[in-house]
Design a protein around this motif. Structure first.
Motif, PDB file in Angstrom:
ATOM      1  N   LEU A  42       0.835  -1.194   0.000  1.00  0.00           N
ATOM      2  CA  LEU A  42       0.000   0.000   0.000  1.00  0.00           C
ATOM      3  C   LEU A  42       0.879   1.256   0.000  1.00  0.00           C
ATOM      4  O   LEU A  42       1.857   1.327   0.747  1.00  0.00           O
ATOM      5  CB  LEU A  42      -0.912   0.037   1.233  1.00  0.00           C
ATOM      6  CG  LEU A  42      -1.915  -1.109   1.394  1.00  0.00           C
ATOM      7  CD1 LEU A  42      -2.570  -1.044   2.771  1.00  0.00           C
ATOM      8  CD2 LEU A  42      -2.974  -1.074   0.306  1.00  0.00           C
ATOM      9  N   TRP A  43       0.532   2.204  -0.853  1.00  0.00           N
ATOM     10  CA  TRP A  43       1.178   3.519  -0.836  1.00  0.00           C
ATOM     11  C   TRP A  43       0.082   4.551  -0.667  1.00  0.00           C
ATOM     12  O   TRP A  43      -0.740   4.750  -1.546  1.00  0.00           O
ATOM     13  CB  TRP A  43       1.936   3.762  -2.147  1.00  0.00           C
ATOM     14  CG  TRP A  43       2.609   5.115  -2.228  1.00  0.00           C
ATOM     15  CD1 TRP A  43       2.711   6.063  -1.255  1.00  0.00           C
ATOM     16  CD2 TRP A  43       3.260   5.667  -3.382  1.00  0.00           C
ATOM     17  NE1 TRP A  43       3.391   7.166  -1.719  1.00  0.00           N
ATOM     18  CE2 TRP A  43       3.737   6.949  -3.011  1.00  0.00           C
ATOM     19  CE3 TRP A  43       3.485   5.206  -4.680  1.00  0.00           C
ATOM     20  CZ2 TRP A  43       4.416   7.767  -3.908  1.00  0.00           C
ATOM     21  CZ3 TRP A  43       4.165   6.024  -5.567  1.00  0.00           C
ATOM     22  CH2 TRP A  43       4.637   7.285  -5.185  1.00  0.00           C
ATOM     23  N   GLN A  44       0.060   5.184   0.505  1.00  0.00           N
ATOM     24  CA  GLN A  44      -0.934   6.226   0.740  1.00  0.00           C
ATOM     25  C   GLN A  44      -0.325   7.585   0.461  1.00  0.00           C
ATOM     26  O   GLN A  44       0.773   7.899   0.911  1.00  0.00           O
ATOM     27  CB  GLN A  44      -1.466   6.193   2.178  1.00  0.00           C
ATOM     28  CG  GLN A  44      -2.536   7.250   2.409  1.00  0.00           C
ATOM     29  CD  GLN A  44      -3.370   6.995   3.636  1.00  0.00           C
ATOM     30  OE1 GLN A  44      -3.466   5.874   4.123  1.00  0.00           O
ATOM     31  NE2 GLN A  44      -3.997   8.040   4.159  1.00  0.00           N
ATOM     32  N   ILE A  45      -1.074   8.382  -0.304  1.00  0.00           N
ATOM     33  CA  ILE A  45      -0.630   9.722  -0.661  1.00  0.00           C
ATOM     34  C   ILE A  45      -1.643  10.736  -0.151  1.00  0.00           C
ATOM     35  O   ILE A  45      -2.689  10.380   0.398  1.00  0.00           O
ATOM     36  CB  ILE A  45      -0.439   9.867  -2.185  1.00  0.00           C
ATOM     37  CG1 ILE A  45      -1.764   9.618  -2.916  1.00  0.00           C
ATOM     38  CG2 ILE A  45       0.635   8.903  -2.686  1.00  0.00           C
ATOM     39  CD1 ILE A  45      -1.698   9.856  -4.411  1.00  0.00           C
ATOM     40  N   LEU A  46      -1.355  12.001  -0.325  1.00  0.00           N
ATOM     41  CA  LEU A  46      -2.286  13.075   0.009  1.00  0.00           C
ATOM     42  C   LEU A  46      -2.976  13.537  -1.278  1.00  0.00           C
ATOM     43  O   LEU A  46      -2.615  13.105  -2.377  1.00  0.00           O
ATOM     44  CB  LEU A  46      -1.539  14.225   0.680  1.00  0.00           C
ATOM     45  CG  LEU A  46      -0.836  13.891   2.001  1.00  0.00           C
ATOM     46  CD1 LEU A  46      -0.275  15.159   2.633  1.00  0.00           C
ATOM     47  CD2 LEU A  46      -1.755  13.167   2.967  1.00  0.00           C
TER      48      LEU A  46
END
Length: 492
Positions: A42-46
């Motif tokens: 998982l890569w969470q960004i804004l």
């Protein structure tokens, strides 16, 4: 999402890059490779929306909810497409660890103008415009009018503020060339983003995006859709948004955004919201709904107040709204930002529609048997050490943890903690949690202090500037994360 997963929270803007701000260039692809090697999925960004210095550079206070931020376009990718000469890939000396937004904006504007001058509109560009014209037409016109006037839409002439069709048609004709250039910038943004997203997905990395709840008042959405907001006859906000006093602020947070007119939205079948959600679900694999409680009830403050203290709660048609969402968008992958003051009705709506919530460990030790303590986590939850709005774990330990909370923390982990080891211990707590997803801000994986904080709510300057140094993504960190992911059953 059925299996246990691990991931990292890192905004695109915080990636390493020689061009002053993180972008969709080589370092973004390198980070995807790092995630895969580290056993992450998982890569969470804004939010990816455009930012402005006068709005504090906040991606949560954008002037467009549909458009992408041109600052994230990669010059190296433009060179690869033949849109920039090689000599333009030698940038000035930008700071490595902070974003200087005015300098970056001026620099990228020159590069994008050069790319436009070399570009010949083709079938792909025309197809993009046809797909996105529902929002792109207004966005491009708005951008140009704001540039030309030097003022946001509430300060424009009355005929333009009220969108006189004949006047707008004349303006589109007068500024046709620059309007096409703005559309081109959006074409580049989305083209580069989808290449990066495809690269991530092909390697088993899913993107967790973030959906701001409100637009800014000085935004194209409010200008083009005034009826879905509570505005007065002069198109000024009658009431504004915020949250009551909480962990972040004793006087609450006065955001100042206009609030939604849910009666109008419901009468329209929630079509405006459905278009927005559909647009973002194309961009991301999982969509975090910021300020989830606002779908159930929102804090409304009379316009002109200096703080959010004198607001009150107003109910929204949450069940009807989410029934429409799940009926029209076919079981979207959503995540609720359900932090702060959460009441039983908010929890009921989240559970009714099977939307997982968030558990944040820096909130866990200020009270006995907190719902944020790992042993109280639901299996469907997403657990974090902290978020973009909190201090880093080290900064929290050094600056915010009172003696009683520190005693609880030491007792919980079974040892006396120091600032040098607290981040690793909190990461282990998150990985050991029953929650199906553990997402850690990169700063906590690196044990960084308050200097690496992304945002301090209610602070007007200095936010959203922190950047990661390239050397931080070391093989040692990758190996350490991979081992943790395997030990706690989070490796794909």
């Amino acid at each position: 999402m059925k299996i246990r997963r691990a991931g990292i929270l890192l905004p695109i803007s915080a990636l390493p890059s020689p061009y002053g701000v993180g972008d969709f260039g080589p370092e973004a692809f390198r980070f995807v490779d790092f995630l895969k090697a580290a056993g992450q999925s998982l890569w969470q960004i804004l939010p990816l929306n455009p930012t402005r210095p006068r709005y504090g550079n906040s991606p949560y206070l954008s002037f467009s909810l549909f458009a992408g931020n041109p600052l994230l376009i990669s010059p190296e990718k433009l060179y690869e497409e033949g849109l920039l000469p090689k000599e333009d890939l030698a940038p000035p000396n930008f700071p490595e660890d902070r974003v200087n937004y005015p300098r970056v904006m001026a620099y990228k504007r020159v590069l994008l103008r050069k790319a436009w001058e070399r570009f010949k509109p083709d079938h792909e560009f025309e197809a993009f415009y046809e797909r996105e014209r529902d929002w792109l037409e207004d966005y491009a016109l708005y951008t140009v009018l704001e540039e030309e006037s030097g003022r946001p839409w509430p300060e424009w002439e009355e005929s333009v503020r009220h969108r006189d069709p004949e006047i707008l048609a004349g303006l589109k004709k007068a500024y046709r060339e620059r309007i096409e250039e703005v559309k081109f910038e959006q074409y580049l943004f989305f083209k580069q983003w989808f290449v990066l997203k495809s690269y991530a997905n092909e390697r088993g990395i899913f993107i967790v995006g973030d959906l701001p709840f409100y637009p800014g008042y000085e935004s194209v959405e409010v200008w083009s859709n005034p009826k879905v907001f509570k505005l007065d006859e002069n198109l000024r906000p009658a009431v504004v948004a915020g949250v009551p006093p909480d962990y972040f602020s004793r006087t609450g947070q006065l955001w100042g955004n206009p609030v939604y007119n849910w009666e109008v939205l419901e009468a329209q079948g929630f079509s405006w919201w459905l278009k927005r959600l559909a647009h973002n679900l194309k961009l991301f694999d999982i969509l975090r709904l910021d300020h989830f409680r606002g779908f159930v009830a929102y804090w409304e403050v009379p316009a002109g107040e200096k703080t959010a203290v004198n607001g009150h709660w107003v109910e929204a048609p949450a069940q009807k709204f989410f029934e429409a969402v799940f009926r029209r968008l076919l079981n979207p992958s959503l995540l609720a930002e359900d932090l702060g003051y959460i009441t039983s009705d908010v929890r009921e709506i989240r559970k009714l529609f099977g939307i997982p919530g968030m558990k944040v460990l820096v909130f866990a030790f200020f009270e006995e048997d907190s719902p944020y303590l790992p042993h109280n986590h639901e299996k469907e939850a997403f657990v974090y050490t902290g978020t973009h709005d909190t201090n880093t774990v080290k900064g929290w330990f050094e600056r915010e943890l009172n003696p009683e909370a520190r005693r609880r923390l030491d007792t919980y982990v079974g040892k006396s903690l120091t600032a040098e080891i607290v981040s690793k211990e909190m990461v282990r707590l998150a990985y050991a949690s029953p929650a199906k997803a553990a997402i850690i801000p990169i700063q906590d994986l690196l044990g960084l202090g308050e200097e690496a904080r992304i945002n301090t709510p209610s602070r007007r300057e200095g936010n959203w500037e922190w950047r990661l140094r390239a050397e931080a993504l070391s093989p040692e960190l990758s190996s350490e994360l991979y081992e943790l992911a395997c030990v706690f059953g989070r490796s794909p």
